[in-house]
Design a protein around this motif. Structure first.
Motif, short mmCIF file in Angstrom:
data_model
loop_
_atom_site.label_atom_id
_atom_site.label_comp_id
_atom_site.label_asym_id
_atom_site.label_seq_id
_atom_site.Cartn_x
_atom_site.Cartn_y
_atom_site.Cartn_z
N ALA A 15 45.42 2.53 34.90
CA ALA A 15 44.26 1.67 35.15
C ALA A 15 44.62 0.19 35.18
CB ALA A 15 43.20 1.92 34.08
N ASP A 16 45.53 -0.24 34.33
CA ASP A 16 45.91 -1.65 34.30
C ASP A 16 46.56 -2.08 35.61
OD1 ASP A 16 44.89 -1.75 31.76
OD2 ASP A 16 46.82 -1.88 30.73
N ASN A 17 47.31 -1.18 36.23
CA ASN A 17 47.87 -1.49 37.55
C ASN A 17 46.76 -1.79 38.55
OD1 ASN A 17 50.61 -1.14 36.92
ND2 ASN A 17 50.55 1.05 37.37
N ALA A 18 45.72 -0.95 38.54
CA ALA A 18 44.62 -1.14 39.48
C ALA A 18 43.85 -2.42 39.18
CB ALA A 18 43.68 0.08 39.42
N LEU A 19 43.61 -2.69 37.89
CA LEU A 19 42.87 -3.90 37.52
C LEU A 19 43.61 -5.17 37.94
CD1 LEU A 19 40.52 -5.28 35.92
CD2 LEU A 19 42.08 -5.26 33.94
N ILE A 20 44.89 -5.25 37.60
CA ILE A 20 45.65 -6.47 37.86
C ILE A 20 45.88 -6.67 39.36
CG2 ILE A 20 47.80 -7.70 37.41
CD1 ILE A 20 45.81 -7.43 35.01
N LEU A 21 46.17 -5.61 40.08
CA LEU A 21 46.34 -5.75 41.53
C LEU A 21 45.00 -6.09 42.18
CD1 LEU A 21 48.16 -5.67 43.97
CD2 LEU A 21 47.81 -3.20 44.11
N GLY A 22 43.93 -5.50 41.68
CA GLY A 22 42.60 -5.84 42.20
C GLY A 22 42.27 -7.31 41.97
N GLN A 23 42.67 -7.83 40.82
CA GLN A 23 42.44 -9.25 40.53
C GLN A 23 43.23 -10.13 41.49
OE1 GLN A 23 40.41 -10.89 38.71
NE2 GLN A 23 41.33 -12.93 38.52
N ARG A 24 44.47 -9.75 41.75
CA ARG A 24 45.28 -10.53 42.70
C ARG A 24 44.64 -10.53 44.10
NH1 ARG A 24 47.77 -14.22 40.22
NH2 ARG A 24 49.79 -13.77 39.25
N LEU A 25 44.17 -9.37 44.53
CA LEU A 25 43.55 -9.30 45.85
C LEU A 25 42.26 -10.09 45.89
CD1 LEU A 25 44.10 -5.54 46.82
CD2 LEU A 25 45.33 -7.54 47.67
N SER A 26 41.51 -10.10 44.79
CA SER A 26 40.24 -10.83 44.77
C SER A 26 40.45 -12.33 44.90
CB SER A 26 39.47 -10.51 43.48
OG SER A 26 40.07 -11.12 42.35
N GLU A 27 41.63 -12.81 44.51
CA GLU A 27 41.94 -14.23 44.65
C GLU A 27 41.99 -14.66 46.12
OE1 GLU A 27 45.64 -14.80 42.66
OE2 GLU A 27 44.88 -14.21 40.69
N LEU A 28 42.14 -13.69 47.01
CA LEU A 28 42.29 -13.98 48.43
C LEU A 28 40.97 -14.02 49.18
CD1 LEU A 28 45.30 -11.58 48.95
CD2 LEU A 28 45.42 -14.07 49.09
N GLY A 95 52.80 -12.62 53.62
CA GLY A 95 53.90 -11.65 53.60
C GLY A 95 54.09 -11.04 52.23
N TYR A 96 53.94 -11.87 51.18
CA TYR A 96 54.05 -11.37 49.81
C TYR A 96 52.91 -10.42 49.48
CZ TYR A 96 57.94 -14.05 47.84
OH TYR A 96 59.18 -14.52 47.55
N VAL A 97 51.72 -10.78 49.92
CA VAL A 97 50.54 -9.95 49.66
C VAL A 97 50.76 -8.55 50.24
CG1 VAL A 97 48.09 -9.63 50.17
CG2 VAL A 97 48.97 -11.90 49.55
N ILE A 98 51.22 -8.50 51.48
CA ILE A 98 51.40 -7.22 52.16
C ILE A 98 52.56 -6.43 51.57
CG2 ILE A 98 52.03 -6.16 54.36
CD1 ILE A 98 49.08 -7.10 54.12
N ALA A 99 53.68 -7.09 51.30
CA ALA A 99 54.84 -6.38 50.74
C ALA A 99 54.51 -5.80 49.37
CB ALA A 99 56.04 -7.31 50.66
N ARG A 100 53.85 -6.59 48.53
CA ARG A 100 53.45 -6.11 47.19
C ARG A 100 52.50 -4.93 47.31
NH1 ARG A 100 50.12 -10.45 44.67
NH2 ARG A 100 48.54 -9.44 45.97
N GLN A 101 51.54 -5.04 48.21
CA GLN A 101 50.57 -3.97 48.41
C GLN A 101 51.25 -2.71 48.93
OE1 GLN A 101 47.35 -4.59 47.54
NE2 GLN A 101 46.97 -2.40 47.77
N PHE A 102 52.14 -2.87 49.86
CA PHE A 102 52.86 -1.74 50.45
C PHE A 102 53.68 -1.01 49.41
CE2 PHE A 102 57.00 -0.51 52.45
CZ PHE A 102 56.56 0.64 53.08
N PHE A 103 54.46 -1.75 48.64
CA PHE A 103 55.30 -1.12 47.62
C PHE A 103 54.45 -0.35 46.61
CE2 PHE A 103 58.87 -4.45 48.21
CZ PHE A 103 59.52 -3.62 49.12
#
Length: 252
Positions: A15-28, A95-103
């Motif tokens: 769950a923490d992975n989803a929360l933190i990545l969701g927070q990063r995406l929300s910054e955009l 590019g960072y957003v997409i690479a992080r998301q892809f991985f």
């Protein structure tokens, strides 16, 4: 023998992975390269937040100490979060957003495909519900990897830079904590080490199609699963937790 505490920590790890990545995406939100992409990234953040809520609600029920999903999300300290280092890395550029998301997406889909077979009916149901969303996430990020890698000279340069930088965080996805091992032995969790070969094969196929190179490094960075985070995590939590800490027990 597995205890409730081990299962709660296992749930935090997902769950923490989803929360933190969701927070990063929300910054955009409002900062995407196009309106369509902006909305897509915002919707992906909402998908991850919805999954997070389901996991935290279950963890709160297991704890049985009066804590709520909000307490778990907003009132833990940095060392109590179990997310991998990959998802907390900043949005340096698209590019960072997409690479992080892809991985992360490639791993996340493999994880949910296995987790839906869990003996724990709640975790199985969460995985089955989330798998359609994560399938879309992987298609989105994979398509963008190809577009950027096989696009202009500038787009290829930037996404390759991101891949080179973020590659060192991918191996942590397959590390098993003691809690992970106990929950797997109870036939509830997933043995992520068994996903590693398939993961890197899928990543390689997409990167090859995008004419991008796999970094030749043998040293990987880890620590997030043990609560040892990068310098970025504290700043991220300061934003994420501000409202709840400034106005304790607030209700919408």
């Amino acid at each position: 023998m597995m205890k409730n505490e081990n299962l709660v920590h296992y749930i935090y790890g997902i769950a923490d992975n989803a929360l933190i990545l969701g927070q990063r995406l929300s910054e955009l939100c409002g900062h995407g390269p196009s309106l369509e992409t902006d909305i897509a990234l915002t919707n992906m953040a909402l998908d991850l937040l919805g999954q997070t809520r389901s996991y935290y609600q279950y963890a709160a029920a297991l704890l049985g100490d009066g804590k709520t999903e909000d307490d778990i999300a907003y009132l833990r300290i940095e060392r109590q979060y179990k997310n991998v280092l990959l998802v907390e890395q900043p949005n340096k550029h698209f590019g960072y957003v997409i690479a992080r998301q892809f991985f992360y997406d490639v791993f996340h889909l493999l994880l949910l495909q296995e987790l839906q077979n869990s003996k724990d009916e709640t975790l199985s149901a969460i995985a089955k519900k989330g798998i359609k969303e994560v399938s879309y996430h992987q298609r989105f990020s994979s398509d963008w990897i190809k577009r950027l890698g096989d696009g202009t000279e500038e787009s290829r340069k930037k996404v390759q830079e991101a891949i080179d930088d973020l590659w060192k965080f991918t191996d942590e996805l397959f590390h098993m904590t003691e809690d992970d091992k106990l929950v797997f032995e109870a036939q509830i969790g997933v043995d992520v080490t068994a996903l590693k070969q398939t993961y890197y094969q899928r990543v390689k196929e997409i990167l090859d199609e995008a004419t991008l190179s796999i970094p030749e490094i043998k040293w990987f960075q880890k620590g997030g699963k043990q609560g040892i985070h990068s310098e970025h995590m504290g700043y991220l939590l300061a934003d994420l937790q501000y409202m709840q800490r400034a106005y304790p027990n607030m209700k919408w």
